[in-house]
Structure formats: C-alpha cells, structure tokens
Design a protein around this motif. Structure first.
Motif, mmCIF file in Angstrom:
data_model
loop_
_atom_site.group_PDB
_atom_site.id
_atom_site.type_symbol
_atom_site.label_atom_id
_atom_site.label_comp_id
_atom_site.label_asym_id
_atom_site.label_seq_id
_atom_site.Cartn_x
_atom_site.Cartn_y
_atom_site.Cartn_z
ATOM 1 N N ASP A 203 72.868 -24.662 136.016
ATOM 2 C CA ASP A 203 73.708 -25.069 137.241
ATOM 3 C C ASP A 203 72.637 -24.773 138.584
ATOM 4 O O ASP A 203 72.793 -23.446 138.930
ATOM 5 N N PRO A 204 71.567 -25.434 138.701
ATOM 6 C CA PRO A 204 70.764 -25.094 139.935
ATOM 7 C C PRO A 204 71.351 -24.803 141.189
ATOM 8 O O PRO A 204 70.595 -24.168 141.905
ATOM 9 N N LEU A 205 72.497 -24.938 141.500
ATOM 10 C CA LEU A 205 73.264 -25.055 142.804
ATOM 11 C C LEU A 205 74.163 -23.632 142.798
ATOM 12 O O LEU A 205 74.683 -23.411 143.677
ATOM 13 N N SER A 206 74.172 -22.946 141.461
ATOM 14 C CA SER A 206 74.758 -21.686 141.530
ATOM 15 C C SER A 206 73.664 -20.709 141.967
ATOM 16 O O SER A 206 72.567 -20.597 141.142
ATOM 17 N N ALA A 207 74.121 -19.970 142.953
ATOM 18 C CA ALA A 207 73.240 -18.900 143.723
ATOM 19 C C ALA A 207 72.757 -17.897 142.409
ATOM 20 O O ALA A 207 71.308 -17.786 142.455
ATOM 21 N N ALA A 208 73.626 -17.481 141.588
ATOM 22 C CA ALA A 208 73.334 -16.498 140.688
ATOM 23 C C ALA A 208 72.356 -17.148 139.608
ATOM 24 O O ALA A 208 71.248 -16.264 139.295
ATOM 25 N N GLN A 209 72.637 -18.212 139.236
ATOM 26 C CA GLN A 209 71.517 -18.872 138.296
ATOM 27 C C GLN A 209 70.061 -19.422 138.833
ATOM 28 O O GLN A 209 69.085 -18.951 138.283
ATOM 29 N N SER A 210 70.055 -19.819 140.042
ATOM 30 C CA SER A 210 69.028 -20.058 140.797
ATOM 31 C C SER A 210 67.989 -18.895 141.099
ATOM 32 O O SER A 210 67.169 -18.811 140.641
ATOM 33 N N ILE A 211 68.533 -17.543 141.450
ATOM 34 C CA ILE A 211 68.004 -16.342 141.937
ATOM 35 C C ILE A 211 67.548 -16.075 140.509
ATOM 36 O O ILE A 211 66.281 -15.457 140.653
ATOM 37 N N ASP A 212 68.223 -15.962 139.330
ATOM 38 C CA ASP A 212 67.812 -15.407 138.147
ATOM 39 C C ASP A 212 66.550 -16.244 137.515
ATOM 40 O O ASP A 212 65.586 -15.599 137.051
ATOM 41 N N GLY A 213 66.973 -17.658 137.610
ATOM 42 C CA GLY A 213 65.420 -18.342 137.195
ATOM 43 C C GLY A 213 64.246 -18.328 137.869
ATOM 44 O O GLY A 213 63.221 -18.092 137.558
ATOM 45 N N GLY A 214 64.466 -18.181 139.466
ATOM 46 C CA GLY A 214 63.518 -18.098 140.138
ATOM 47 C C GLY A 214 62.881 -16.731 139.908
ATOM 48 O O GLY A 214 61.620 -16.794 140.141
ATOM 49 N N ALA A 215 63.528 -15.698 139.710
ATOM 50 C CA ALA A 215 62.930 -14.430 139.672
ATOM 51 C C ALA A 215 62.248 -14.348 138.117
ATOM 52 O O ALA A 215 61.078 -13.681 138.340
ATOM 53 N N ARG A 216 62.567 -15.080 137.375
ATOM 54 C CA ARG A 216 62.062 -15.098 136.052
ATOM 55 C C ARG A 216 60.644 -15.715 136.075
ATOM 56 O O ARG A 216 59.612 -15.403 135.251
ATOM 57 N N HIS A 217 60.649 -17.004 136.682
ATOM 58 C CA HIS A 217 59.662 -17.793 136.991
ATOM 59 C C HIS A 217 58.657 -16.942 137.643
ATOM 60 O O HIS A 217 57.473 -16.870 137.525
ATOM 61 N N MET A 218 59.040 -16.247 138.751
ATOM 62 C CA MET A 218 58.177 -15.285 139.646
ATOM 63 C C MET A 218 57.427 -14.350 138.671
ATOM 64 O O MET A 218 56.367 -14.033 138.910
ATOM 65 N N ARG A 219 58.208 -13.717 138.083
ATOM 66 C CA ARG A 219 57.701 -12.746 136.901
ATOM 67 C C ARG A 219 56.536 -13.294 136.121
ATOM 68 O O ARG A 219 55.499 -12.496 136.033
ATOM 69 N N GLU A 220 56.759 -14.388 135.754
ATOM 70 C CA GLU A 220 55.505 -15.138 134.888
ATOM 71 C C GLU A 220 54.436 -15.445 135.895
ATOM 72 O O GLU A 220 53.052 -15.252 135.205
ATOM 73 N N LEU A 221 54.711 -15.818 136.980
ATOM 74 C CA LEU A 221 53.404 -16.285 137.883
ATOM 75 C C LEU A 221 52.658 -14.876 138.216
ATOM 76 O O LEU A 221 51.465 -14.832 138.287
ATOM 77 N N LEU A 222 53.555 -13.995 138.507
ATOM 78 C CA LEU A 222 52.747 -12.442 138.829
ATOM 79 C C LEU A 222 51.727 -11.932 137.691
ATOM 80 O O LEU A 222 50.844 -11.422 137.598
ATOM 81 N N ARG A 223 52.667 -12.243 136.474
ATOM 82 C CA ARG A 223 51.767 -11.908 135.312
ATOM 83 C C ARG A 223 50.623 -12.670 135.155
ATOM 84 O O ARG A 223 49.423 -11.991 134.814
ATOM 85 N N ARG A 224 50.713 -14.017 135.304
ATOM 86 C CA ARG A 224 49.406 -14.789 135.068
ATOM 87 C C ARG A 224 48.433 -14.369 135.879
ATOM 88 O O ARG A 224 47.336 -14.495 135.698
ATOM 89 N N TYR A 225 48.851 -14.042 137.316
ATOM 90 C CA TYR A 225 47.611 -13.809 138.166
ATOM 91 C C TYR A 225 47.797 -12.139 138.468
ATOM 92 O O TYR A 225 47.207 -11.828 139.628
ATOM 93 N N ASN A 226 47.998 -11.252 137.466
ATOM 94 C CA ASN A 226 47.745 -10.124 137.495
ATOM 95 C C ASN A 226 48.089 -9.292 138.874
ATOM 96 O O ASN A 226 47.610 -8.809 139.421
ATOM 97 N N GLY A 227 49.346 -9.783 139.052
ATOM 98 C CA GLY A 227 49.950 -9.229 140.382
ATOM 99 C C GLY A 227 49.714 -9.818 141.643
ATOM 100 O O GLY A 227 50.056 -9.210 142.831
ATOM 101 N N ASP A 228 48.731 -10.927 141.814
ATOM 102 C CA ASP A 228 48.250 -11.342 142.919
ATOM 103 C C ASP A 228 49.414 -12.144 143.696
ATOM 104 O O ASP A 228 49.581 -13.255 143.139
ATOM 105 N N ARG A 229 50.028 -11.493 144.597
ATOM 106 C CA ARG A 229 51.161 -12.322 145.297
ATOM 107 C C ARG A 229 50.621 -13.750 145.872
ATOM 108 O O ARG A 229 51.561 -14.484 146.064
ATOM 109 N N VAL A 230 49.604 -13.528 146.668
ATOM 110 C CA VAL A 230 49.170 -14.720 147.201
ATOM 111 C C VAL A 230 48.897 -15.713 146.144
ATOM 112 O O VAL A 230 49.382 -17.059 146.438
ATOM 113 N N LEU A 231 48.393 -15.800 145.059
ATOM 114 C CA LEU A 231 48.159 -16.636 144.091
ATOM 115 C C LEU A 231 49.711 -17.208 143.594
ATOM 116 O O LEU A 231 49.827 -18.326 143.283
ATOM 117 N N ALA A 232 50.620 -16.177 143.439
ATOM 118 C CA ALA A 232 51.825 -16.483 142.793
ATOM 119 C C ALA A 232 52.497 -17.208 143.822
ATOM 120 O O ALA A 232 53.158 -18.107 143.294
#
Length: 256
Positions: free
Chosen positions: A177-206
């Motif tokens: 349920d993407p309109l559930s705040a809890a699910q959206s924030i959890d999914g977004g956080a896991r997506h962002m974790r993968e982006l930060l890993r991909r770009y070696n912690g570079d927040r601008v690129l993430a």
C-alpha cells in the motif's frame, strides 16, 4: 564557469589518477570539511572518483552558502599534495571563493524550501532510519521535497505516498500500500539505502537518482542536466542542512 566547479577542476588537475578518472577526497574533522588530493591525517576522508568526461563537476561541499578559503600545498609521504585545510607544513597555493547551492528558490512545482517539520510521521521515520541505517534527517529531507509529508500525494507521473514511490519501485521493495505512510517511508528508506551504497555515500548522486533514475545518472556520468533534477538536488541538500540543525546535529562548515 561556477567557482565550485572551477575549484573542483583545479583539484582534479592536481589529483593523481587515470586519464579517465581522478580522485578527490572529502575530509571531515569534527564538523569541518575540506577537499584534498590525498587523505588528510586526523580526518575521516571519503574518496570521490570523478570522471574527466563528466558533464559537470560535482559539488562535494554540501550546502554551505558562499565562503572564501585557501588551497594549501604541502609534502606528504614524499610527494606534493593539496588541501583546503591548513595542516602543519602547508603553504598557500591559491585563494578561492565558493558559492555552494543555497537551495531556494527551487523550480516551479517544488516551491520554496520551507522550515523543518519534525512532527509528521516521526515514529515511522525513526523506525526506518534504525532499520536501514539511513539517517532520519536525510529521509525527512527527501520526504519534504517529494510530498511535503502528504501520505495521499499522487504525482502526475504516478509516484505515490510520502516518499513518492513509482509503482515499479514500490513493488521492488514489497510496498503493498504505497499510500500507507509506514510502508512508503520504509520502502523509500530501503531504496535510498541502495542508492547511497551504489554511489559510495554521495548524497548528491543519490538524490539525483531518486529524482531522475539510476539510468539518467549513469548516462550523464553525474547529476543529469535537467532543470527539475538540478533544482531538486539543491532543495534536498538545503533541507538536509535544516533538518540536521533542527534535530540538534552539528552542521558542517568549511575547514580553515
């Protein structure tokens, strides 16, 4: 040429590396930040490999406003190295002024940066930060820029919820349920974790990849030159500084 990019290019010319890519180090000591061509003693330094053919040189400073500094030269391990921190044995190489992204006004549709908001979905952000290791202030900055914390937000392109997840991204992270705040924030956080890993912690690129997609960042070898993405990255970095300050986290400043 913007002065942050000019300084970055000077550092790249001085840095060692292959013809295609060179390494500049972003060094943090306490809450002070410097750029260097080699790791600095006493600092926590993160290497940033920059492709010589990148469309634009990245802003490695963060959101620090306009400041003047000095690039120093010194000998380290038998060779000349350069840094914006005045370490023992340094001599002045050149003076510079940097205008880092102020963050506002952002492009039409994103609006002005606005004040930090710590109340919306506080429990969910804290839980997601603990589960993923992505800091709370960064997740809040993304949510603020994406939806202004509106769990019912739906963009014209189909992004949904607090973290504005596209349907395929939501599926990738098991968000039912993407309109559930809890699910959206959890999914977004896991997506962002993968982006930060991909770009070696570079927040601008993430942040750029969160907005424009990994493919666009790969294609342009850096932040895509889209007006929306450039404004989005500026806004998120400005918001991140505001959330860090609101949460009592020391704001980084340039080394002297």
């Amino acid at each position: 040429m913007p002065l942050p990019f000019l300084l970055c290019i000077v550092l790249l010319c001085l840095a060692s590396g292959s013809v295609q890519a060179r390494t500049v180090y972003r060094c943090v000591q306490g809450n002070t930040v410097s750029m260097a061509t080699a790791p600095e003693p006493g600092s926590r330094c993160t290497p940033k490999e920059i492709d010589d053919s990148a469309v634009q040189a990245p802003n490695l400073w963060g959101n620090m406003g306009v400041f003047s500094g000095t690039l120093y030269e010194r000998e380290q391990d038998g060779r000349l190295v350069y840094s914006t921190r005045n370490l023992p044995g340094s001599t002045v190489y050149l003076k510079f002024t940097v205008a880092t992204p102020p963050g506002e006004p952002a492009h039409e549709g994103l609006g002005r940066v606005g004040a930090a908001q710590l109340a919306p979905h506080a429990r969910q952000f804290k839980a997601a930060a603990k589960a993923t290791g992505v800091d709370d202030a960064w997740l809040r900055a993304i949510a603020h820029a994406e939806s202004n914390f509106d769990a019912a937000a739906v963009s014209p392109k189909g992004a949904q919820g607090v973290m504005q997840l596209m349907p395929e991204t939501a599926r990738d992270y098991g968000v039912v349920d993407p309109l559930s705040a809890a699910q959206s924030i959890d999914g977004g956080a896991r997506h962002m974790r993968e982006l930060l890993r991909r770009y070696n912690g570079d927040r601008v690129l993430a942040a750029a990849a969160y907005n424009a997609g990994i493919g666009a960042v790969t294609r342009y070898k850096g932040v895509p030159p889209y007006a929306e993405t450039l404004a989005y990255v500026d806004k998120v970095m400005a918001l991140y500084a505001r959330y860090r300050e609101a949460m009592g986290i020391r704001t980084e400043v340039p080394a002297r």
